[in-house]
Every structure is written in structure tokens, then in C-alpha cells.
Design a protein around this motif. Structure first.
Motif, mmCIF file in Angstrom:
data_model
loop_
_atom_site.group_PDB
_atom_site.id
_atom_site.type_symbol
_atom_site.label_atom_id
_atom_site.label_comp_id
_atom_site.label_asym_id
_atom_site.label_seq_id
_atom_site.Cartn_x
_atom_site.Cartn_y
_atom_site.Cartn_z
ATOM 1 N N TYR A 1 52.735 40.825 38.879
ATOM 2 C CA TYR A 1 51.628 41.448 38.184
ATOM 3 C C TYR A 1 51.390 42.823 38.791
ATOM 4 C CZ TYR A 1 47.503 40.567 35.251
ATOM 5 O OH TYR A 1 46.569 40.562 34.242
ATOM 6 N N ILE A 2 51.250 43.847 37.918
ATOM 7 C CA ILE A 2 50.977 45.212 38.362
ATOM 8 C C ILE A 2 49.659 45.641 37.742
ATOM 9 C CG2 ILE A 2 51.916 47.556 38.508
ATOM 10 C CD1 ILE A 2 54.539 46.370 37.322
ATOM 11 N N SER A 3 48.786 46.269 38.526
ATOM 12 C CA SER A 3 47.486 46.689 38.017
ATOM 13 C C SER A 3 47.190 48.126 38.403
ATOM 14 C CB SER A 3 46.368 45.795 38.571
ATOM 15 O OG SER A 3 46.572 44.444 38.244
ATOM 16 N N LEU A 4 46.416 48.787 37.557
ATOM 17 C CA LEU A 4 45.891 50.115 37.855
ATOM 18 C C LEU A 4 44.409 50.100 37.533
ATOM 19 C CD1 LEU A 4 46.483 53.129 38.623
ATOM 20 C CD2 LEU A 4 46.573 53.576 36.160
ATOM 21 N N PHE A 5 43.601 50.547 38.491
ATOM 22 C CA PHE A 5 42.163 50.636 38.296
ATOM 23 C C PHE A 5 41.740 52.100 38.380
ATOM 24 C CE2 PHE A 5 41.523 46.140 38.436
ATOM 25 C CZ PHE A 5 42.460 45.666 39.336
ATOM 26 N N ILE A 6 40.895 52.506 37.452
ATOM 27 C CA ILE A 6 40.342 53.861 37.459
ATOM 28 C C ILE A 6 38.834 53.716 37.596
ATOM 29 C CG2 ILE A 6 40.194 56.076 36.284
ATOM 30 C CD1 ILE A 6 42.547 55.196 34.516
ATOM 31 N N ARG A 7 38.322 54.207 38.726
ATOM 32 C CA ARG A 7 36.875 54.135 38.958
ATOM 33 C C ARG A 7 36.196 55.364 38.385
ATOM 34 N NH1 ARG A 7 39.209 52.791 43.533
ATOM 35 N NH2 ARG A 7 38.925 54.860 44.440
ATOM 36 N N ASP A 8 34.915 55.208 38.031
ATOM 37 C CA ASP A 8 34.126 56.339 37.525
ATOM 38 C C ASP A 8 34.919 57.117 36.462
ATOM 39 O OD1 ASP A 8 32.761 59.414 38.933
ATOM 40 O OD2 ASP A 8 32.040 58.155 37.289
ATOM 41 N N SER A 9 35.326 56.416 35.436
ATOM 42 C CA SER A 9 36.214 57.015 34.441
ATOM 43 C C SER A 9 35.553 58.221 33.753
ATOM 44 C CB SER A 9 36.624 55.970 33.403
ATOM 45 O OG SER A 9 35.484 55.421 32.781
ATOM 46 N N GLN A 10 36.379 59.200 33.422
ATOM 47 C CA GLN A 10 35.955 60.437 32.794
ATOM 48 C C GLN A 10 36.648 60.599 31.438
ATOM 49 O OE1 GLN A 10 33.682 62.497 34.529
ATOM 50 N NE2 GLN A 10 33.650 60.667 35.843
ATOM 51 N N PRO A 11 36.060 61.351 30.527
ATOM 52 C CA PRO A 11 36.750 61.600 29.248
ATOM 53 C C PRO A 11 38.148 62.195 29.452
ATOM 54 C CG PRO A 11 34.460 62.216 29.059
ATOM 55 C CD PRO A 11 34.679 61.858 30.513
#
Lengths: 115, 107
Positions: free
Chosen positions: B71-81
């Protein structure tokens, strides 16, 4: 540095026509490759080259030819265009094979439509 | 059958939310795992890579690999437009790309 450049940006062909997609890089990279990108299919490798004079087939090579006479250039030839070759084509280059720290740099793409 | 599978989305989130993207792969020989970001009508660009299992953080981005579950994951915190793009996972042993997940961050 211009990076990886591709021409043309857009092209419309009729079935049976041939054409060459141009790709050039100015980073002195040995490894160059061609991908096609189709909705739901992701990037699929067509052909690649590990250096001038050396090319090999990727996952979907049928209907395409390549040659690598210089380090900088890696053209992709469509021999007899078919509607199934309608796609966005990306050229990429890297110092090595493109894993991990060895970044692959992609060109802006060529959008090809075959009628 | 593709060796790297990815949900195509689209995934729509409000600005400031955490974006969570996932891929699965089938070949246990794969060692390097990469995430590419592709803006509309542009070529992909390398965002992050990890080697084997574990986490890697770069600013607002965190990449995770769980080799036991493939399993591979990517998390983006405080996402921006400006994070609105298609994100492609890729794995190396033999370079394979997922189909890409389209992310839309709404203001």
C-alpha cells in the motif's frame, strides 16, 4: 536550460498517415523514454533508450518506431496512424532509469488525434 | 492487469482539509515508490519518492509505504487550491505508473 521539449503541441492526422513526434533534452541525460497517457490507463511506456544508438521496447510498442542518433534527440515515429493511437504523448529523460532519486523529467506533451 | 492500481477520483476537498491518496501494487520486488504531480495540460513532475517501507515528509506532503500490505499513500496537509492536480503513484522494480487521481481543492 530548456529541459525536455516536444513538438508539435497538437496534431490531427488521418488514418494511415505517418508522422514524427520530436523530443529533445539539454540536460545531457542518457536515458530517454516515450509514454502515452490515456484516461484510466495512466502512463504506459512505448519505447526507451539508454544511450545514443541503443533503444528497446516498452509496454506498448506496436505501431511506433524510435531511433537515437544523438544524446539530445529521441524522435517517435508513427508508421501508419490508427484511431487507437489518439492519445497524449510524453517524452521523458533522466540520468539513469528514473527510480528514486534519479528524477525523470517530462516534456509538456503532444496531443494527437487520429481521425 | 496493471501492477499499480489507483482510484482515478475525482477527489474534491475544501481548502485546508487533508487530502489522502492511495495506491496498491502487486509486485513485492518493487523497492522505490514515487508520487508525481501533473497539472492540467502539463507533463508530470516528481513530487516525492520513498525507498522500501516507512514515511517521508516534505513540507505539507507525507508519503507512506506499507510493504506488508503493498500500500502506498500520499497525504497533503492544509490543502490549497494550487494543489489541484492529478497525482500519479509509481513504483520501481520495473517502472509502473498508476492511472492517477484527480484532486480538486475548492476555496
Amino acid at each position: 536550460n530548456a529541459g525536455v521539449t516536444q513538438t508539435p503541441k497538437f496534431q490531427v492526422l488521418k488514418t494511415g498517415q505517418s508522422m514524427t513526434l520530436q523530443c529533445a533534452q539539454d540536460m545531457n541525460h542518457e536515458y530517454m523514454s516515450w509514454y502515452r497517457q490515456d484516461p484510466g490507463m495512466g502512463l504506459r511506456l512505448i519505447h526507451y533508450s539508454v544511450g545514443a544508438g541503443i533503444t528497446d521496447q516498452g509496454e506498448v510498442p506496436n505501431g511506433y518506431n524510435v531511433s537515437r542518433s544523438t544524446t539530445e534527440d529521441f524522435p517517435l515515429r508513427l508508421l501508419s496512424a490508427a484511431p487507437s493511437q489518439t492519445s497524449v504523448y510524453f517524452c521523458a529523460s533522466s540520468r539513469g532509469r528514473g527510480e528514486g532519486t534519479d528524477t525523470q523529467y517530462f516534456g509538456p506533451g503532444t496531443r494527437l488525434t487520429v481521425l | 492487469q496493471k501492477e499499480v492500481e489507483q482510484d482515478p477520483g475525482p477527489l474534491s476537498v475544501p481548502e485546508g482539509a487533508i487530502v489522502s491518496l492511495n495506491c496498491t501494487y502487486s509486485n513485492s520486488a518493487f523497492q522505490y515508490f514515487m508520487w508525481y504531480r501533473q497539472y492540467s495540460r502539463k507533463g508530470p513532475e516528481l513530487l516525492m519518492y520513498t525507498y522500501s517501507s516507512g514515511n517521508k515528509e516534505d513540507g505539507r506532503f507525507t508519503a507512506q509505504v506499507d510493504k506488508s500490505s503493498k500500500y502506498i499513500s500520499l497525504f497533503i496537509r492544509d490543502s490549497q487550491p494550487s494543489d489541484s492536480a492529478t497525482y500519479l503513484c509509481a513504483s520501481w522494480g520495473k517502472l509502473q505508473f498508476g492511472a492517477g487521481t484527480q484532486v480538486v481543492v475548492t476555496p
